[in-house]
Scaffold this motif. Structure first.
Motif, short mmCIF file in Angstrom:
data_model
loop_
_atom_site.label_atom_id
_atom_site.label_comp_id
_atom_site.label_asym_id
_atom_site.label_seq_id
_atom_site.Cartn_x
_atom_site.Cartn_y
_atom_site.Cartn_z
N ASN A 1 2.84 77.31 3.49
CA ASN A 1 3.30 76.77 4.55
C ASN A 1 4.84 75.27 4.59
OD1 ASN A 1 2.10 75.37 2.21
ND2 ASN A 1 0.90 73.51 2.96
N TYR A 2 5.65 75.60 3.58
CA TYR A 2 6.50 75.84 3.72
C TYR A 2 7.86 75.95 4.55
CZ TYR A 2 5.23 71.05 1.11
OH TYR A 2 4.35 70.61 0.04
N HIS A 3 8.36 75.61 5.45
CA HIS A 3 9.58 76.23 5.60
C HIS A 3 11.03 75.64 4.81
CE1 HIS A 3 8.38 78.00 9.20
NE2 HIS A 3 9.13 78.39 9.34
N GLY B 1 6.02 65.61 1.49
CA GLY B 1 5.69 66.26 3.15
C GLY B 1 7.33 66.58 2.92
N VAL B 2 8.30 66.62 2.95
CA VAL B 2 9.79 66.59 2.54
C VAL B 2 10.58 66.40 1.62
CG1 VAL B 2 11.88 66.58 4.41
CG2 VAL B 2 9.86 66.15 5.48
N ILE B 3 11.33 67.76 1.11
CA ILE B 3 12.19 67.32 -0.09
C ILE B 3 13.51 67.74 0.68
CG2 ILE B 3 12.65 67.99 -1.92
CD1 ILE B 3 9.95 69.49 -2.49
N TYR B 4 14.68 66.91 0.85
CA TYR B 4 15.59 67.66 1.18
C TYR B 4 17.06 66.62 0.41
CZ TYR B 4 17.44 62.66 2.24
OH TYR B 4 17.09 61.05 2.52
N ALA B 5 17.74 67.39 -0.15
CA ALA B 5 19.18 67.78 -1.33
C ALA B 5 20.46 68.14 -0.57
CB ALA B 5 18.31 68.74 -2.44
N GLY B 6 21.09 67.33 -0.66
CA GLY B 6 23.18 68.54 -0.45
C GLY B 6 23.05 68.78 -1.68
N ARG C 1 7.23 70.36 5.34
CA ARG C 1 5.61 70.99 5.39
C ARG C 1 5.64 71.24 6.78
NH1 ARG C 1 2.01 66.76 2.89
NH2 ARG C 1 1.84 66.45 5.05
N ASP C 2 4.04 72.46 7.13
CA ASP C 2 5.04 72.87 8.27
C ASP C 2 3.98 72.30 9.83
OD1 ASP C 2 6.10 75.27 7.63
OD2 ASP C 2 4.38 76.60 7.34
N ASP C 3 3.19 70.77 8.87
CA ASP C 3 2.72 69.71 9.94
C ASP C 3 3.16 69.05 10.68
OD1 ASP C 3 1.86 69.45 7.05
OD2 ASP C 3 1.01 67.45 7.94
N VAL D 1 20.63 70.12 16.40
CA VAL D 1 21.25 70.62 14.69
C VAL D 1 20.34 70.34 13.95
CG1 VAL D 1 22.69 71.67 15.33
CG2 VAL D 1 23.48 68.94 14.80
N LEU D 2 19.96 68.87 13.68
CA LEU D 2 19.17 68.21 12.90
C LEU D 2 17.23 68.30 13.17
CD1 LEU D 2 21.07 64.89 13.14
CD2 LEU D 2 21.67 67.01 11.21
N ASN D 3 17.53 68.59 14.44
CA ASN D 3 15.55 69.58 14.66
C ASN D 3 14.74 69.84 13.77
OD1 ASN D 3 13.71 70.12 15.49
ND2 ASN D 3 13.78 68.45 17.63
N TYR D 4 14.16 69.96 12.54
CA TYR D 4 13.54 70.94 11.64
C TYR D 4 12.72 71.63 12.73
CZ TYR D 4 14.03 66.86 7.98
OH TYR D 4 14.59 66.05 7.25
#
Ligand code: PMP
Length: 360
Positions: A66-68, A188-193, A209-211, A223-226
């Motif tokens: 359930n994660y993209h 909910g969100v993990i991000y990394a350069g 997470r999809d929700d 371009v920034l829209n998940y």
């Protein structure tokens, strides 16, 4: 010079094996007679690479279904804006845990899109810099999410616990991702350069997470829209294909090393060796409490800062590169990401001992 060890904080060294493979197939990828950077991102071969890289990353980090996983551009700093723009929904407040330079930078950007509730978690403990335990963080009831940076690349300080909250937890993992096991389902969100533990600069990973898809404000650039990126398999616009290819190779390399548990064990060994060398010396000093010391970025000061330039010059002569500390902190910093072999840290520790004997 026989061997060079690059301690840069990022862009950082990549695994030698990956670089050699990239060199070998630079002009002729998969027998096409062209480079991977010259083929369409929509070609069957590149789509297969993209699929495989996602599968490998999912396996490495045990990312639930359930994660993209989004392969984006713009660096972690673009995410400082993308996170509030994607997640605020009808909220106005978001919690921002402030443990260092990058957390603070995220707050500065977030202020353009929301009202950050800044929670200062820096504190002194036994004469050292530390982080207050998550149970003491004063989270607000109506925050859209809780943002934090588990590893502060510049400060060399780490946050090891997570708050108990039903709000989505958002983590800037730029300098810690893939260095140790994590429980993705807690976020909910993990991000990394990419330019530390993933690949070259230009690629940014977002695990969402999809929700949490579909909450974005209308004015948010596509371009920034998940949700847009998720629906288009990270190919709404042309992705940074060469960086993606290298990241895919790094994921394969990590799997060959035995995965995240194995690399974590090696990372612990490397960090222990370096911190021990610092703690046992009377010339070198690290100001972070041992419970919050970074596994990846080890800043240290010399007792006499007049020796800094000599230290750097002699280290460079020995093939130990990029040890100069961040301009805001001074002193030295050794970044020891996944690609840094144990021998590199051993070479640094040996050099530090010799230097201390000569000048200490
Ligand atoms: N967050 C952290 C933890 C970082 O270490 C960095 C870069 N050093 C950034 C954000 C900014 O990343 P970028 O330059 O990719 O925008």
């Amino acid at each position: 010079m026989d061997k060079v060890y690059n301690f840069s904080a990022g862009p950082a060294m990549l695994p030698r094996e990956v670089m050699l493979k990239a060199q070998k197939e630079l002009m002729n990828w998969q027998d096409f007679g062209t480079s991977v950077m010259e083929v369409s991102h929509r070609s069957q071969a590149f789509l297969a690479l993209a699929r495989q890289s996602e599968q490998d990353l999912r396996e490495l980090l045990v990312i639930p279904d359930n994660y993209h996983i989004l392969f984006c551009q713009g660096g972690a700093r673009a995410q400082f804006a993308a996170v509030p723009m994607n997640l605020m929904g009808s909220h106005t407040i978001a919690d921002y845990v402030d443990g260092g330079y990058w957390a603070e930078s995220a707050v500065k950007e977030a202020k353009r899109y929301c009202t950050p509730n800044v929670i200062n978690v820096r504190r002194e403990r036994e004469g050292k810099r530390a982080i207050s335990p998550a149970k003491d963080w004063l989270l607000s009831d109506d925050a859209a999410y809780v943002h934090f940076c588990p590893n502060e690349t510049i400060d060399g300080i780490e946050i090891n616990d997570l708050p108990e909250t039903h709000k989505p937890i958002v983590a800037d993992m730029s300098s810690t991702i893939l260095s140790r096991p994590i429980d993705v389902s807690k976020y909910g969100v993990i991000y990394a350069g990419a330019q530390k533990n993933i690949g070259p600069a230009g690629l940014t990973l977002v695990i969402v997470r999809d929700d949490l898809l579909g909450l974005a404000k209308d004015v948010l650039p596509s371009v920034l829209n998940y949700q847009v990126l998720a629906e288009k398999d990270s190919m709404f616009n042309t992705p940074p294909t060469f960086a993606w290819y290298l990241a895919a190779e790094v994921f394969k390399w990590l799997k060959k090393q035995g995965g995240i548990e194995a690399i974590y064990a090696r990372n612990q060994q490397k960090a222990a060796l370096l911190y021990q060398a610092i703690d046992q010396s009377s010339l070198y000093r690290n100001d972070i409490h041992q419970d919050n010391r970074s596994l990846m970025n080890v800043p240290f000061q010399l007792a006499n800062s007049d020796l800094d330039e000599t230290f750097l010059a002699e280290a460079t002569e020995q093939g130990l590169q990029a040890l100069k500390g961040h301009r805001d902190v001074g002193g030295m910093r050794a970044s020891i990401y996944n690609a840094m072999p144990l021998e590199g840290v051993q070479a640094l520790v040996d050099f530090m001992a010799k230097f201390e004997k000569k000048y200490g």
